[in-house]
Every structure is written in C-alpha cells, then in structure tokens.
Design a protein around this motif. Structure first.
Motif, PDB file in Angstrom:
ATOM      1  N   PHE A   1       0.758  -4.969  -0.060  1.00 23.64           N
ATOM      2  CA  PHE A   1       1.947  -4.274   0.408  1.00 23.64           C
ATOM      3  C   PHE A   1       2.006  -2.882  -0.217  1.00 23.64           C
ATOM      4  O   PHE A   1       1.455  -2.656  -1.293  1.00 23.64           O
ATOM      5  CB  PHE A   1       3.210  -5.026  -0.017  1.00 23.64           C
ATOM      6  N   LEU A   2       2.711  -1.984   0.456  1.00 24.10           N
ATOM      7  CA  LEU A   2       2.989  -0.669  -0.079  1.00 24.10           C
ATOM      8  C   LEU A   2       4.498  -0.474  -0.031  1.00 24.10           C
ATOM      9  O   LEU A   2       5.123  -0.734   1.001  1.00 24.10           O
ATOM     10  CB  LEU A   2       2.306   0.419   0.761  1.00 24.10           C
ATOM     11  N   VAL A   3       5.078  -0.070  -1.136  1.00 27.78           N
ATOM     12  CA  VAL A   3       6.505   0.233  -1.215  1.00 27.78           C
ATOM     13  C   VAL A   3       6.619   1.727  -1.499  1.00 27.78           C
ATOM     14  O   VAL A   3       6.027   2.218  -2.461  1.00 27.78           O
ATOM     15  CB  VAL A   3       7.200  -0.563  -2.347  1.00 27.78           C
ATOM     16  N   ARG A   4       7.375   2.440  -0.649  1.00 30.80           N
ATOM     17  CA  ARG A   4       7.559   3.887  -0.821  1.00 30.80           C
ATOM     18  C   ARG A   4       9.030   4.182  -1.074  1.00 30.80           C
ATOM     19  O   ARG A   4       9.894   3.761  -0.319  1.00 30.80           O
ATOM     20  CB  ARG A   4       7.122   4.635   0.440  1.00 30.80           C
ATOM     21  N   VAL A   5       9.277   4.903  -2.170  1.00 36.67           N
ATOM     22  CA  VAL A   5      10.623   5.379  -2.500  1.00 36.67           C
ATOM     23  C   VAL A   5      10.526   6.895  -2.564  1.00 36.67           C
ATOM     24  O   VAL A   5       9.703   7.432  -3.315  1.00 36.67           O
ATOM     25  CB  VAL A   5      11.109   4.806  -3.854  1.00 36.67           C
ATOM     26  N   THR A   6      11.333   7.583  -1.764  1.00 36.67           N
ATOM     27  CA  THR A   6      11.190   9.028  -1.620  1.00 36.67           C
ATOM     28  C   THR A   6      12.552   9.694  -1.532  1.00 36.67           C
ATOM     29  O   THR A   6      13.502   9.113  -1.027  1.00 36.67           O
ATOM     30  CB  THR A   6      10.416   9.349  -0.319  1.00 36.67           C
ATOM     31  N   ASN A   7      12.616  10.934  -2.021  1.00 39.90           N
ATOM     32  CA  ASN A   7      13.783  11.778  -1.755  1.00 39.90           C
ATOM     33  C   ASN A   7      13.263  13.093  -1.180  1.00 39.90           C
ATOM     34  O   ASN A   7      12.083  13.184  -0.832  1.00 39.90           O
ATOM     35  CB  ASN A   7      14.645  11.959  -3.018  1.00 39.90           C
ATOM     36  N   ASP A   8      14.080  14.090  -1.088  1.00 41.34           N
ATOM     37  CA  ASP A   8      13.664  15.347  -0.458  1.00 41.34           C
ATOM     38  C   ASP A   8      12.623  16.128  -1.244  1.00 41.34           C
ATOM     39  O   ASP A   8      11.981  17.020  -0.690  1.00 41.34           O
ATOM     40  CB  ASP A   8      14.886  16.243  -0.213  1.00 41.34           C
ATOM     41  N   ARG A   9      12.423  15.818  -2.520  1.00 37.16           N
ATOM     42  CA  ARG A   9      11.499  16.584  -3.358  1.00 37.16           C
ATOM     43  C   ARG A   9      10.256  15.831  -3.800  1.00 37.16           C
ATOM     44  O   ARG A   9       9.218  16.426  -4.049  1.00 37.16           O
ATOM     45  CB  ARG A   9      12.216  17.048  -4.635  1.00 37.16           C
ATOM     46  N   GLU A  10      10.383  14.524  -3.954  1.00 35.94           N
ATOM     47  CA  GLU A  10       9.302  13.762  -4.575  1.00 35.94           C
ATOM     48  C   GLU A  10       9.404  12.299  -4.185  1.00 35.94           C
ATOM     49  O   GLU A  10      10.398  11.868  -3.616  1.00 35.94           O
ATOM     50  CB  GLU A  10       9.380  13.896  -6.096  1.00 35.94           C
ATOM     51  N   GLY A  11       8.348  11.565  -4.509  1.00 41.56           N
ATOM     52  CA  GLY A  11       8.357  10.148  -4.207  1.00 41.56           C
ATOM     53  C   GLY A  11       7.336   9.390  -5.027  1.00 41.56           C
ATOM     54  O   GLY A  11       6.512   9.977  -5.740  1.00 41.56           O
ATOM     55  N   VAL A  12       7.401   8.090  -4.906  1.00 39.25           N
ATOM     56  CA  VAL A  12       6.442   7.199  -5.556  1.00 39.25           C
ATOM     57  C   VAL A  12       6.073   6.144  -4.532  1.00 39.25           C
ATOM     58  O   VAL A  12       6.936   5.623  -3.833  1.00 39.25           O
ATOM     59  CB  VAL A  12       7.055   6.511  -6.798  1.00 39.25           C
ATOM     60  N   PHE A  13       4.764   5.872  -4.422  1.00 37.81           N
ATOM     61  CA  PHE A  13       4.424   4.669  -3.680  1.00 37.81           C
ATOM     62  C   PHE A  13       3.633   3.748  -4.574  1.00 37.81           C
ATOM     63  O   PHE A  13       2.871   4.174  -5.442  1.00 37.81           O
ATOM     64  CB  PHE A  13       3.774   4.936  -2.314  1.00 37.81           C
ATOM     65  N   VAL A  14       3.908   2.478  -4.392  1.00 38.33           N
ATOM     66  CA  VAL A  14       3.379   1.411  -5.218  1.00 38.33           C
ATOM     67  C   VAL A  14       2.680   0.430  -4.288  1.00 38.33           C
ATOM     68  O   VAL A  14       3.234   0.072  -3.251  1.00 38.33           O
ATOM     69  CB  VAL A  14       4.541   0.704  -5.961  1.00 38.33           C
ATOM     70  N   THR A  15       1.474   0.022  -4.644  1.00 37.02           N
ATOM     71  CA  THR A  15       0.819  -1.028  -3.872  1.00 37.02           C
ATOM     72  C   THR A  15       0.805  -2.304  -4.703  1.00 37.02           C
ATOM     73  O   THR A  15       0.724  -2.257  -5.935  1.00 37.02           O
ATOM     74  CB  THR A  15      -0.604  -0.629  -3.437  1.00 37.02           C
ATOM     75  N   THR A  16       0.933  -3.424  -4.013  1.00 40.58           N
ATOM     76  CA  THR A  16       1.075  -4.713  -4.690  1.00 40.58           C
ATOM     77  C   THR A  16       0.325  -5.808  -3.937  1.00 40.58           C
ATOM     78  O   THR A  16      -0.011  -5.650  -2.773  1.00 40.58           O
ATOM     79  CB  THR A  16       2.551  -5.146  -4.772  1.00 40.58           C
ATOM     80  N   ASP A  17       0.149  -6.909  -4.638  1.00 43.32           N
ATOM     81  CA  ASP A  17      -0.211  -8.154  -3.978  1.00 43.32           C
ATOM     82  C   ASP A  17       1.106  -8.719  -3.453  1.00 43.32           C
ATOM     83  O   ASP A  17       2.121  -8.041  -3.480  1.00 43.32           O
ATOM     84  CB  ASP A  17      -0.849  -9.120  -4.985  1.00 43.32           C
ATOM     85  N   GLY A  18       1.120  -9.953  -3.024  1.00 48.10           N
ATOM     86  CA  GLY A  18       2.320 -10.561  -2.458  1.00 48.10           C
ATOM     87  C   GLY A  18       3.511 -10.572  -3.405  1.00 48.10           C
ATOM     88  O   GLY A  18       3.370 -10.841  -4.591  1.00 48.10           O
ATOM     89  N   LEU A  19       4.673 -10.223  -2.874  1.00 52.94           N
ATOM     90  CA  LEU A  19       5.927 -10.235  -3.633  1.00 52.94           C
ATOM     91  C   LEU A  19       7.030 -10.822  -2.782  1.00 52.94           C
ATOM     92  O   LEU A  19       6.894 -10.957  -1.571  1.00 52.94           O
ATOM     93  CB  LEU A  19       6.339  -8.802  -4.021  1.00 52.94           C
ATOM     94  N   THR A  20       8.148 -11.101  -3.411  1.00 48.62           N
ATOM     95  CA  THR A  20       9.326 -11.530  -2.671  1.00 48.62           C
ATOM     96  C   THR A  20      10.178 -10.299  -2.343  1.00 48.62           C
ATOM     97  O   THR A  20      10.009  -9.237  -2.942  1.00 48.62           O
ATOM     98  CB  THR A  20      10.188 -12.504  -3.503  1.00 48.62           C
ATOM     99  N   VAL A  21      11.105 -10.443  -1.426  1.00 52.58           N
ATOM    100  CA  VAL A  21      12.011  -9.345  -1.084  1.00 52.58           C
ATOM    101  C   VAL A  21      12.802  -8.916  -2.321  1.00 52.58           C
ATOM    102  O   VAL A  21      13.022  -7.726  -2.543  1.00 52.58           O
ATOM    103  CB  VAL A  21      12.953  -9.749   0.070  1.00 52.58           C
ATOM    104  N   LYS A  22      13.173  -9.862  -3.151  1.00 46.69           N
ATOM    105  CA  LYS A  22      13.898  -9.535  -4.383  1.00 46.69           C
ATOM    106  C   LYS A  22      13.059  -8.632  -5.290  1.00 46.69           C
ATOM    107  O   LYS A  22      13.568  -7.686  -5.884  1.00 46.69           O
ATOM    108  CB  LYS A  22      14.276 -10.824  -5.124  1.00 46.69           C
TER     109      LYS A  22
END
Length: 129
Positions: free
Chosen positions: A89-110
């Motif tokens: 999975f890839l999780v992306r958290v971004t704002n207007d200036r910067e961001g972080v993306f994280v890749t993972t194996d399987g996770l729960t929604v929590k």
C-alpha cells in the motif's frame, strides 16, 4: 542525517512516527515538495530501484487534482490517500507545500488513519513555523 530539505531532527521525527504507527510493515518513507524529494527510510529487504521522481510527480499532481475535484463537496476537505497494490500500500499525506508518502505491507484502516493523522500533524506544525 540532514537531507537539505529537512533537518536531521525533522527527518528522524517522520521516520519514527511512521515506525511507531506501522511497525515492521513499513516499507519506505519519502518526503517531497513540488520540486524535490528525499527517501528517508527504505526497509533492508527492498531494492533501491523505484523511480521516485516519477512517483513524486504523480503524487503531487494527484493531490492537486483530488483537492480541486472534491473541493466544496459534501465529503469535506481532503485528508489523505491510500493506494492499494498487489504487493503493498501507499499512503500519501500532502498539503500545499509538502508531503510524505509511505509504503507498507498490509495494514488495517485504523493503522492507516493513525499514520496519516500523525503525518498531517507534523506537516501542519511545519506550516506554522
């Protein structure tokens, strides 16, 4: 490890935040701006062959497109994106200036919510600075 984009303390804080929320399922952590990026963590069993420049371009455009497309909808403001792939999975958290993306194996929604909230807090604190 100062990256030029972040202080070593900020870089360490992001990686620690992700490791705490995700644990051994964490694959990689990449901080990015519109013009540059730095992969801050890559799990030892993974190869360093990903085309991060293309990923960053796509994730930045994806954020802008998503933010614009859903602006003013009944869904509310954009929070984060989860992308599902065959091997993780890839999780992306971004704002207007910067961001972080994280890749993972399987996770729960929590788990996704926990890491996204923590990264959003980090990025929001940087906006105030």
């Amino acid at each position: 490890m100062a990256t030029g984009l972040l202080t070593s303390e900020a870089s360490e804080q992001i990686v620690t935040t992700c490791r705490t929320a995700i644990g051994d399922s964490l694959r990689s952590v990449t901080y990015f701006t519109r013009d540059d990026y730095e992969q801050m963590y890559l799990r030892e069993d993974l190869e360093r062959d990903a085309d991060l420049a293309t990923f960053i371009g796509h994730e930045w455009r994806g954020f802008k497109t998503t933010q614009t497309a859903y602006e003013g909808s009944e869904l509310g403001a954009y929070d984060y994106t989860i992308r599902v792939f065959e091997n993780g999975f890839l999780v992306r958290v971004t704002n207007d200036r910067e961001g972080v993306f994280v890749t993972t194996d399987g996770l729960t929604v929590k788990d996704f919510e926990e890491v996204a909230t923590a990264l959003d807090s980090f990025l929001s604190e940087r906006e105030i600075s």
